[in-house]
Design a protein around this motif. Structure first.
Motif, mmCIF file in Angstrom:
data_model
loop_
_atom_site.group_PDB
_atom_site.id
_atom_site.type_symbol
_atom_site.label_atom_id
_atom_site.label_comp_id
_atom_site.label_asym_id
_atom_site.label_seq_id
_atom_site.Cartn_x
_atom_site.Cartn_y
_atom_site.Cartn_z
ATOM 1 N N UNK A 245 -123.407 -27.526 55.716
ATOM 2 C CA UNK A 245 -122.481 -27.450 54.591
ATOM 3 C C UNK A 245 -122.585 -26.060 53.973
ATOM 4 N N UNK A 246 -121.477 -25.324 54.022
ATOM 5 C CA UNK A 246 -121.414 -24.010 53.385
ATOM 6 C C UNK A 246 -120.988 -24.212 51.936
ATOM 7 N N UNK A 247 -121.812 -23.749 51.014
ATOM 8 C CA UNK A 247 -121.549 -23.952 49.592
ATOM 9 C C UNK A 247 -121.293 -22.617 48.904
ATOM 10 N N UNK A 248 -120.337 -22.629 47.981
ATOM 11 C CA UNK A 248 -120.128 -21.508 47.081
ATOM 12 C C UNK A 248 -120.637 -21.950 45.720
ATOM 13 N N UNK A 249 -121.671 -21.271 45.237
ATOM 14 C CA UNK A 249 -122.329 -21.673 44.002
ATOM 15 C C UNK A 249 -122.134 -20.610 42.930
ATOM 16 N N UNK A 258 -125.687 -22.688 38.560
ATOM 17 C CA UNK A 258 -125.079 -23.426 37.447
ATOM 18 C C UNK A 258 -124.093 -24.487 37.921
ATOM 19 N N UNK A 259 -123.470 -24.219 39.065
ATOM 20 C CA UNK A 259 -122.436 -25.150 39.507
ATOM 21 C C UNK A 259 -122.099 -24.865 40.959
ATOM 22 N N UNK A 260 -121.839 -25.920 41.731
ATOM 23 C CA UNK A 260 -121.320 -25.758 43.088
ATOM 24 C C UNK A 260 -119.804 -25.778 43.010
ATOM 25 N N UNK A 261 -119.203 -24.635 43.287
ATOM 26 C CA UNK A 261 -117.747 -24.489 43.149
ATOM 27 C C UNK A 261 -117.016 -25.160 44.306
ATOM 28 N N UNK A 262 -117.517 -24.946 45.520
ATOM 29 C CA UNK A 262 -116.810 -25.441 46.700
ATOM 30 C C UNK A 262 -117.821 -25.700 47.804
ATOM 31 N N UNK A 263 -117.557 -26.753 48.572
ATOM 32 C CA UNK A 263 -118.373 -27.066 49.744
ATOM 33 C C UNK A 263 -117.456 -27.190 50.954
ATOM 34 N N UNK A 278 -112.000 -20.978 50.008
ATOM 35 C CA UNK A 278 -111.086 -20.599 48.933
ATOM 36 C C UNK A 278 -111.463 -21.334 47.646
ATOM 37 N N UNK A 279 -111.263 -20.657 46.524
ATOM 38 C CA UNK A 279 -111.530 -21.265 45.223
ATOM 39 C C UNK A 279 -110.750 -20.505 44.156
ATOM 40 N N UNK A 287 -121.031 -14.138 38.767
ATOM 41 C CA UNK A 287 -121.924 -14.049 39.919
ATOM 42 C C UNK A 287 -121.872 -15.351 40.716
ATOM 43 N N UNK A 288 -121.791 -15.204 42.033
ATOM 44 C CA UNK A 288 -121.718 -16.352 42.925
ATOM 45 C C UNK A 288 -122.737 -16.168 44.053
ATOM 46 N N UNK A 289 -122.949 -17.262 44.769
ATOM 47 C CA UNK A 289 -123.838 -17.209 45.929
ATOM 48 C C UNK A 289 -123.299 -18.120 47.012
ATOM 49 N N UNK A 290 -123.235 -17.587 48.228
ATOM 50 C CA UNK A 290 -122.944 -18.411 49.397
ATOM 51 C C UNK A 290 -124.267 -18.970 49.902
ATOM 52 N N UNK A 291 -124.277 -20.250 50.212
ATOM 53 C CA UNK A 291 -125.542 -20.893 50.563
ATOM 54 C C UNK A 291 -125.325 -21.924 51.659
#
Length: 799
Positions: A245-249, A258-263, A278-279, A287-291
């Motif tokens: 699962x690729x997450x944008x946090x 703080x929040x998972x924007x998209x999975x 996309x989001x 600030x975001x992080x791909x995880x």
């Protein structure tokens, strides 16, 4: 250490003894023949002198020798250690292979305690000597080479040796080297020298694999609620067919999620695979992080994260609203003092108020009378402005979006329509036409440039239908315009209560190539809402009116508790979606690259257009480009080559690459007024990096005066050989040790013991023999005794 020894040379003594005996016998015979000595000749002093001389002669005759023994210096065994400093050594958990190798070597050095002369070298793309004291004292620079050329390292090492071959060579590596088939070549020289090559394999045995996010390409700046697409590049090995699962946090300033924007679920495949996520931007996040959650057996969980920073563009969105509702045929009445009166009850007010409720949006209203002449609605903030419609393209391009609400074709001149097409198609503006008896075909817009830009085809006849119209979404997924809440169930519940309007326009159809239907009459009737794109801009059409005259419940009551919050959100969503690309519309300098990301060795094609103060394309400005790294940490060299045939400016850094901060002017084509520049990229990124991002800063000048500037983010992605297979190759290292007569070690203690067992070479002793009679003091004593004996005899009257 020097040893001294005094000994008698027996052979010399026996050679002298017969002569000495003969001399004594002769003296005794002479003494007898001469008779008794005189009494005074028997003086004790004379006999003492003569006895001393005789003793000295006997000592000389016995030939005592001083022996000095000096051993030669000890030659400690010479050992060369090759420490793999390539990027695959970063892998491993909880400790990396690099830390594992460092620990083994330091333990071995401590254990052998200086017995061997150990010399350490880093190797990867090149062989570099390491200061042993610095290596042992503290932190050591990590692995940064992109490839492991062990064959070249061994060849270079053999060229640096002195007259004598070393006792052994030690290779500390994960075995993931380029050209492992050159094993025989690597071993041949050391076999010939009879030098064993010991190996220390690091890294877990070949199991599991690796998943890494090597890059995420996203815009550096975006507007609030803008739809952002991040191009993500995953590299995996050993997990083919596995799902992750690729997450944008969204991240806080303290680095906490703080929040998972998209999975997004992803099925892995070996190698590099691109994925798009996309989001929509949210004002509170920057600030975001791909995880990617690590799979069991992941060799390097640390590379499963990738940071992204998107700055929020708080430039106010400027909306131009033209409204032709019957009750707004004139501007609000002026008070006796000449100030505008309150217009909150005007038909356009719900639409206008929904926009200005957002602090990042401005809305200017022009009322269109029966004759089609638009006049500015004056407010307290705009009372000092002219009521006339924009008279130049520059004035029109100061806005981000234009809304045509129930206005006829005659409201805009042919010249304005030309500006409008330039503004939307080439400059990224937004266009919305809303329903009414003077909109679409009913307003004589059929066949105009406005119809060409909108996503629907108009009827040539009057298409206004005063029958009630109820709007509802189409399609399974909700478009961003419809998203009233984060929770889709809450959004769909609110949409079910969307009130009817008192009329609609009937289109022929939504354009199949450029339009997307988002809404229709409840029950599956005619399309009522569509969106599309025209050039760089975005367009939308809504068949129902958005003013209170024909849609009073829709504009004033679609909300909760009697308010219109849902309508306001719907309106703002529409404007934000239309204006996502409109920021360039107000710029005097517009630039773009031909692609979003590049590979090493490719060429970046950069183009730019400049506009004068009247918003017309011009070629009288010069445009310069400069390059800056996005990450200021570290000394990262530029990946850009200096274009062939282009002269360098005085003071520019030398070398084949464009230095950070070096200006380079774009070429101007006088015919098209287009500025262009081709920038070739280096064939390989420095330090084996899998990607590098930099900012391309462009500035337009008229003479020495700066007209405008803009920046572009450029991403370069690589796929280094070193990172394509992350598993260690212990078998290769074992073979290398076997064919050279070396051994394989797995810990520092056993390696240190092996170094202690190496033989120390010692040379022959140096012996110096010095006769003891060869002393100045001894000769001086003999001469003194002889002189004293002579003076005594003279004093006693004997000679």
């Amino acid at each position: 250490m020097t040893l001294f020894e005094v000994s008698l040379d027996v052979g010399s003594a026996w050679a002298v003894l017969p002569w000495l005996a003969a001399a004594l016998v002769t003296l005794a015979w002479v003494r007898r023949q001469c008779g008794e000595p005189l009494a005074r000749s028997r003086h004790w002093a004379i006999w003492a002198c003569r006895g001393g001389v005789l003793a000295a002669l006997i000592a000389i005759g016995l030939n005592p020798v001083q022996v000095s023994v000096t051993p030669t210096p000890i030659h400690r065994p010479e050992v060369h250690v090759l420490l793999d400093a390539s990027q695959s050594m970063r892998l491993g958990s909880p400790d990396s292979r690099w830390l594992e190798g460092i620990s083994v070597l330091r333990t071995a050095l401590d254990r052998q305690n200086g017995h061997a002369d150990v010399r350490v070298h880093r190797f990867g793309e090149r062989l570099v000597s390491v200061d042993l004291a610095a290596f042992r004292s503290g932190p050591f620079t990590g692995p940064d080479d992109s490839d492991t050329h062990l064959a070249s390292a061994l060849r270079q090492l053999s060229g640096r040796l002195g007259r004598d071959a070393p006792a052994t060579v030690v290779v500390i590596s994960d075995g993931r080297v380029r050209d492992p088939n050159k094993l025989e070549e690597m071993a041949a020289a050391w076999r010939k020298l009879h030098v064993p090559v010991h190996v220390v394999p690091v890294g877990k045995p070949a199991e599991g694999g690796d998943v890494a996010i090597i890059a995420g390409v996203a815009p550096a700046k975006a507007r609030k609620q803008a739809q952002i697409t991040v191009d993500v590049f995953l590299r995996s090995f050993g997990f083919t067919g596995r799902r992750v699962e690729l997450q944008l946090q969204a991240m806080g300033d303290n680095g906490v999620v703080r929040k998972t924007i998209k999975s997004l679920p992803v099925t892995l495949q070996d190698g590099v695979q691109p994925v798009a996520i996309a989001f929509r931007t949210e004002p509170e996040f920057k600030k975001y992080r791909l995880h990617v959650n690590p799979l069991p057996g992941d060799l390097a969980p640390s590379n499963n994260d990738f940071p992204i920073e998107i700055e929020l563009d708080r430039t106010k969105i400027r909306v131009l609203l033209l409204d032709g509702s019957a009750e707004s045929n004139a501007s609000p009445r002026q008070s006796a003092a000449g100030e505008p009166i309150d217009d909150s009850d005007m038909p356009y007010a719900p639409f206008r108020d929904a926009l200005i409720a957002d602090p990042d949006v401005q809305c200017t209203v022009y009322s269109v009378g029966p004759n089609g002449d638009p006049r500015r609605v004056l407010t307290r903030e705009t009372a000092h402005l002219s009521p006339a419609f924009p008279q130049t393209a520059a004035e029109l391009l100061a806005y981000d979006a234009i809304v045509l609400s129930n206005v006829p074709r005659t409201s805009l001149s042919d010249e304005v329509l030309v500006w409008l097409e330039e503004w939307i198609g080439r400059r990224g503006g937004g266009l919305l036409m809303a329903g009414g008896p003077r909109s679409f075909g009913a307003g004589s817009w059929t066949g105009t440039v406005v119809e060409r830009m909108l996503p629907v085809e108009f009827s040539e006849s009057v298409d206004w239908d005063a029958a009630p119209a109820a709007l509802e979404p189409t399609g399974a997924d909700l478009h961003p315009i419809w998203k009233l809440f984060e929770d889709e169930r809450a959004t769909r519940s609110a949409i079910k209560n969307l009130p009817e309007s008192q009329g609609r326009n009937n289109w022929l159809r939504v354009k199949p190539q450029s339009g997307t239907q988002l809404g229709s009459q409840k029950g599956g009737g005619n399309p009522l809402l569509a969106v599309g794109a025209y050039g760089r801009g975005r367009t939308a059409a809504i068949a129902v009116p958005v003013t209170a005259l024909w849609s009073p419940a829709f504009t004033r009551q679609w909300g909760e508790g009697g308010d219109n919050r849902h309508f306001a959100k719907f309106v703002r969503n529409t404007i934000y979606w239309l204006t996502e690309d409109s920021a360039i519309g107000r710029r005097r300098l517009v630039a773009e690259t031909d692609k979003r990301y590049y590979r090493p060795g490719e060429t970046i094609s950069l183009s730019a257009q400049t506009f004068d103060e009247t918003a017309n394309r011009t070629g009288r400005y010069r445009v310069e480009a400069m390059f800056e790294p996005k990450q200021l940490e570290g000394d990262v060299p530029s990946p850009l080559k200096w274009p062939a045939g282009r002269a360098r400016m005085p003071g520019d850094s030398a070398g084949p690459l464009i230095g950070w901060g070096d200006p380079i002017e774009l070429h101007l084509d006088p015919a098209t007024k287009e500025h262009a520049l081709s920038l070739p990229l280096a064939e390989m990124l420095a330090n084996g990096s899998a990607g590098i991002a930099f900012k391309l800063e462009l500035t337009a000048y008229e003479g020495k005066t700066q007209i405008d500037s803009t920046s572009l983010d450029v991403q370069i992605l690589s796929d280094p050989h070193e990172q394509q297979n992350p598993l260690p190759d212990r078998e290769f290292l074992s073979k290398l040790a076997s064919v050279t007569g070396g051994r394989e070690f797995t810990d520092g203690e056993s390696l240190g013991d092996a170094l202690k067992e190496l033989a120390i070479a010692e040379g022959p002793q140096i012996v110096h023999r010095t006769p003891l009679w060869s002393r100045e003091w001894l000769l001086g004593v003999m001469l003194g005794l002889l002189a004293a004996e002579w003076f005594l005899r003279r004093w006693l009257g004997l000679g």
